[in-house]
Design a protein around this motif. Sequence first.
Motif, short mmCIF file in Angstrom:
data_model
loop_
_atom_site.label_atom_id
_atom_site.label_comp_id
_atom_site.label_asym_id
_atom_site.label_seq_id
_atom_site.Cartn_x
_atom_site.Cartn_y
_atom_site.Cartn_z
N VAL A 106 1.38 -4.47 1.46
CA VAL A 106 0.52 -4.61 0.41
C VAL A 106 0.61 -5.61 -0.71
CG1 VAL A 106 -0.40 -4.09 -1.46
CG2 VAL A 106 -0.16 -2.11 -0.31
N GLN A 107 1.82 -6.42 -0.55
CA GLN A 107 2.05 -7.84 -0.90
C GLN A 107 1.26 -9.16 -0.24
OE1 GLN A 107 2.40 -8.29 -4.23
NE2 GLN A 107 2.40 -5.65 -4.66
N GLN A 108 2.69 -9.00 1.56
CA GLN A 108 2.31 -10.00 1.72
C GLN A 108 0.85 -10.08 2.99
OE1 GLN A 108 4.41 -12.43 0.79
NE2 GLN A 108 5.37 -11.45 -0.59
N HIS A 109 0.82 -9.18 3.73
CA HIS A 109 0.28 -8.61 4.54
C HIS A 109 -1.23 -7.80 4.16
CE1 HIS A 109 -1.57 -9.56 8.66
NE2 HIS A 109 -1.02 -8.50 9.18
N PRO A 110 -1.79 -7.61 3.14
CA PRO A 110 -2.75 -6.87 2.96
C PRO A 110 -3.70 -6.29 4.23
CG PRO A 110 -3.03 -8.81 0.92
CD PRO A 110 -2.48 -8.61 2.43
N SER A 111 -3.88 -7.07 5.09
CA SER A 111 -5.25 -6.90 5.91
C SER A 111 -4.71 -6.42 6.80
CB SER A 111 -6.01 -7.43 5.98
OG SER A 111 -4.44 -8.19 7.45
N ALA A 112 -3.06 -5.42 6.93
CA ALA A 112 -3.02 -4.33 7.39
C ALA A 112 -2.22 -3.55 6.90
CB ALA A 112 -1.95 -5.16 8.05
N ALA A 113 -2.14 -2.85 6.02
CA ALA A 113 -1.94 -2.17 5.14
C ALA A 113 -2.25 -0.76 4.88
CB ALA A 113 -2.31 -1.90 3.33
N VAL A 114 -2.63 0.41 5.04
CA VAL A 114 -3.42 1.70 5.27
C VAL A 114 -2.60 3.02 4.04
CG1 VAL A 114 -4.32 3.46 6.74
CG2 VAL A 114 -4.11 0.91 7.46
N PHE A 115 -3.12 3.14 4.04
CA PHE A 115 -1.73 4.43 1.88
C PHE A 115 -2.02 5.40 3.26
CE2 PHE A 115 -4.17 0.81 -0.26
CZ PHE A 115 -2.85 0.28 -0.78
N PRO A 116 -1.21 5.79 3.60
CA PRO A 116 -0.90 7.33 4.05
C PRO A 116 -1.90 8.01 3.37
CG PRO A 116 1.05 6.87 2.19
CD PRO A 116 0.37 5.62 2.39
N ASP A 117 -2.42 9.04 4.46
CA ASP A 117 -3.63 9.89 3.97
C ASP A 117 -4.78 9.37 3.12
OD1 ASP A 117 -1.86 12.04 5.07
OD2 ASP A 117 -0.63 12.81 3.06
N GLY A 118 -4.99 7.97 3.15
CA GLY A 118 -5.94 7.15 2.45
C GLY A 118 -6.10 5.96 3.10
N GLU A 119 -6.41 4.82 2.56
CA GLU A 119 -7.46 4.49 3.58
C GLU A 119 -6.91 2.72 3.39
OE1 GLU A 119 -11.30 3.86 2.02
OE2 GLU A 119 -10.47 3.34 -0.64
N GLY A 120 -6.86 1.80 4.51
CA GLY A 120 -6.91 1.06 4.33
C GLY A 120 -7.90 -0.57 3.33
N LEU A 121 -6.43 -1.39 2.79
CA LEU A 121 -7.70 -2.71 2.59
C LEU A 121 -8.39 -3.19 3.37
CD1 LEU A 121 -4.26 -3.85 0.07
CD2 LEU A 121 -6.24 -2.96 -0.81
#
Length: 240
Positions: A106-121
Amino acid sequence: MATVVLLRHARSTANGSGVLAGRSTGVELEQTGLEQAQALVRRLAGVPLAEIVSSPLTRCRQTVAPLAEALGLEPLTEPDLSEVDYGAWTGRELKTLVHEPLWTVVQQHPSAAVFPDGEGLATVQARAVSAVRAHDTRIAAARGAETVWLLCSHGDVIKSILADALGQHLDSFQRIVVDPASVSVVRYTETRPFVLRINDTGGELASIVPRPAESGERAGDATVGGSTGEQVEPTPTRNA
C-alpha cells in the motif's frame, strides 16, 4: 469542461482514532469537523457553485450540508465517490495493520494493492476518475465551460483523482497530502486538466473561478512563460 472543487470531508469521529474506519457505519463529524463544515460556507462565499456531488457516507453528507443549505442546492449522491472498501481491514487498528505484508505494498506500490475481501486501489482510482470526469462533462454541457462545482469525498479517493490530473502513476499518489476539510481544485479541459490547488485549508478561493477566455486563447493550452496570476481584491481590515 468545467472546474471542480475537490473537498475532503471534515474531521470525523474516526480521524485520529487509530482505527481504519473505511465504510463502517456510525462514523460522523466530531465537533471540530462540524465547525469546519460551517467555515466552508464562508470560505466558498466568493465561488458560484453550480452543483454539489457527494459520497454517500454520512461524514461527507454532513460536511456539505451547511454549504448546500446556504446555496439552496440539493447535493447529488455518487456511489463511485465512496470511501475505499478496505474489506477485512475495516475496523482494525492501524498499529496492527502496519505489520501486515500488504501494508508495504500500500505504501510503496499502491497500484498493486488489493484489500482482502475488499477492492484494489487501482479500482478505486478508475471508478473515482470516471465519476468525476462524467459529472464534469455533464455539468459543463448543461451550464458552460466556466462552471464551478464541488465534489466531496475521502482522502485516498481524492488523492487518486489528483494523481490522474497531475499525470502521475498511482504509485506516486502517497506523496499527495489531503487533510480533512481541505480543498483541492482541478480545471478540466478538452486536452488536459490543470491543477489549481492542493490541500488548501485556508485563505481565499475566489481566484479559482474561471475568467472569460481572451482573444486567441485556447482553453486546453498552458500559459507559455507561466501564469501571471489572478488579481483578487484584498479583504478589508479594521483597525483594532
